[in-house]
Design an enzyme around this catalytic site. Sequence first.
Site, PDB file in Angstrom:
ATOM      1  N   LEU A 243       0.904  -1.002   0.372  1.00  0.00           N
ATOM      2  CA  LEU A 243       0.253   0.384  -0.342  1.00  0.00           C
ATOM      3  C   LEU A 243       1.072   0.857  -0.419  1.00  0.00           C
ATOM      4  O   LEU A 243       2.025   1.297   0.511  1.00  0.00           O
ATOM      5  CB  LEU A 243      -1.392  -0.015   1.071  1.00  0.00           C
ATOM      6  CG  LEU A 243      -2.101  -0.657   0.876  1.00  0.00           C
ATOM      7  CD1 LEU A 243      -2.393  -0.495   2.309  1.00  0.00           C
ATOM      8  CD2 LEU A 243      -3.184  -0.129  -0.371  1.00  0.00           C
ATOM      9  N   ASP A 244       1.036   2.211  -0.974  1.00  0.00           N
ATOM     10  CA  ASP A 244       1.252   3.683  -0.642  1.00  0.00           C
ATOM     11  C   ASP A 244       1.507   3.884   0.769  1.00  0.00           C
ATOM     12  O   ASP A 244       0.300   4.361   1.180  1.00  0.00           O
ATOM     13  CB  ASP A 244       0.722   4.077  -1.811  1.00  0.00           C
ATOM     14  CG  ASP A 244       1.112   4.052  -3.128  1.00  0.00           C
ATOM     15  OD1 ASP A 244       2.075   3.017  -3.536  1.00  0.00           O
ATOM     16  OD2 ASP A 244       0.063   4.156  -4.079  1.00  0.00           O
ATOM     17  N   PRO A 245       1.966   4.992   0.745  1.00  0.00           N
ATOM     18  CA  PRO A 245       2.099   5.192   1.881  1.00  0.00           C
ATOM     19  C   PRO A 245       0.438   6.627   2.240  1.00  0.00           C
ATOM     20  O   PRO A 245       0.402   6.570   3.346  1.00  0.00           O
ATOM     21  CB  PRO A 245       3.318   6.412   2.439  1.00  0.00           C
ATOM     22  CG  PRO A 245       4.748   6.031   1.007  1.00  0.00           C
ATOM     23  CD  PRO A 245       3.616   4.972   0.130  1.00  0.00           C
TER      24      PRO A 245
ATOM     25  N   ALA B 292      -1.243   5.320   1.373  1.00  0.00           N
ATOM     26  CA  ALA B 292      -3.447   5.251   1.236  1.00  0.00           C
ATOM     27  C   ALA B 292      -3.098   4.598   2.991  1.00  0.00           C
ATOM     28  O   ALA B 292      -2.210   4.265   3.333  1.00  0.00           O
ATOM     29  CB  ALA B 292      -3.301   3.957   0.910  1.00  0.00           C
TER      30      ALA B 292
END
Length: 294
Positions: free
Chosen positions: A39-41, A43
């Site tokens: 998961l992206d930071p 998100a």
Amino acid sequence: MTSSFFLPFYKQKGKTSAHALNEFKRVTGIKKAGYCGTLDPLAEGLLIFAIDKATKLIRFFTEDIKKYKGTMIFGMTSDSYDMEGNIDVTNENPQITPEELKKFETKFKGEIIQTPPVYSAVKVRGKRACDRARSGEEVLLAERTVSIYDIKLTQVTAKEVDFEVTCSKGTYIRSLVSDIGKEQGDGALLSKLIRTGVGDIGIENSVTIEEIKEKPEILNERAIPIDEPFPWMNKISDLSEDIMKNLYNGIDLETMEIPLKEGYNIIYEKSSPLYILEKRENTLSYTAYIGENR
């Protein structure tokens, strides 16, 4: 609880997936663990941790559908397609109509072609695209085909729209938002993103690091048995002692009479998952040992 299991974890916004996993290992004392998809930071939401022998099965999550909800803002663009990049205001007062949103729901449902964001973990000649971009390199990423199984857009304010998306592996929600903004004309960027589901696992049973600190036994309550996420695998039990002994000794599967079906098969011993075996046409192979005792 066995030592090998999957855990639905709630990753907080602002942390990388690796940081979240390292914090989890430090708090719990668990040595061997991995995560199933990043998961992206920016998100937050569902990040599935694989513990001990469950790490051998991480790759089986790659095909699972993903579910997200979030918010996009029209009239703004950025080089990262979200609020973290260099933002350009293209229209202070974009005019979004319910009719347009319905049109976007139709246009962006099904198979679509998208380009991953330059600021992403996609590898370019062995190095992450985001690292190359930050060092000043011009990065060109290839288009990819992904599937949007369902998309719902709900207007919140004049320029803010909430969304829910169910999609295939490899889908970049930031790219989806950017493409919708291009279709509308004023551009759009992602301001909030929550992953709510991976396959049949939902966010409602996820656990935060704070909950684990306050109540360590919650790991037992939320743990998912190592074989549970894969109901599509063929299950085989009650094999003879001789066959089980041969499996333990790594004997050639071709010499054993095991009723394997095409694809992946889970072998059980006394109701506990022990091996995953694979059958592809006329080829039989050991995929993973997931037993607890050896």
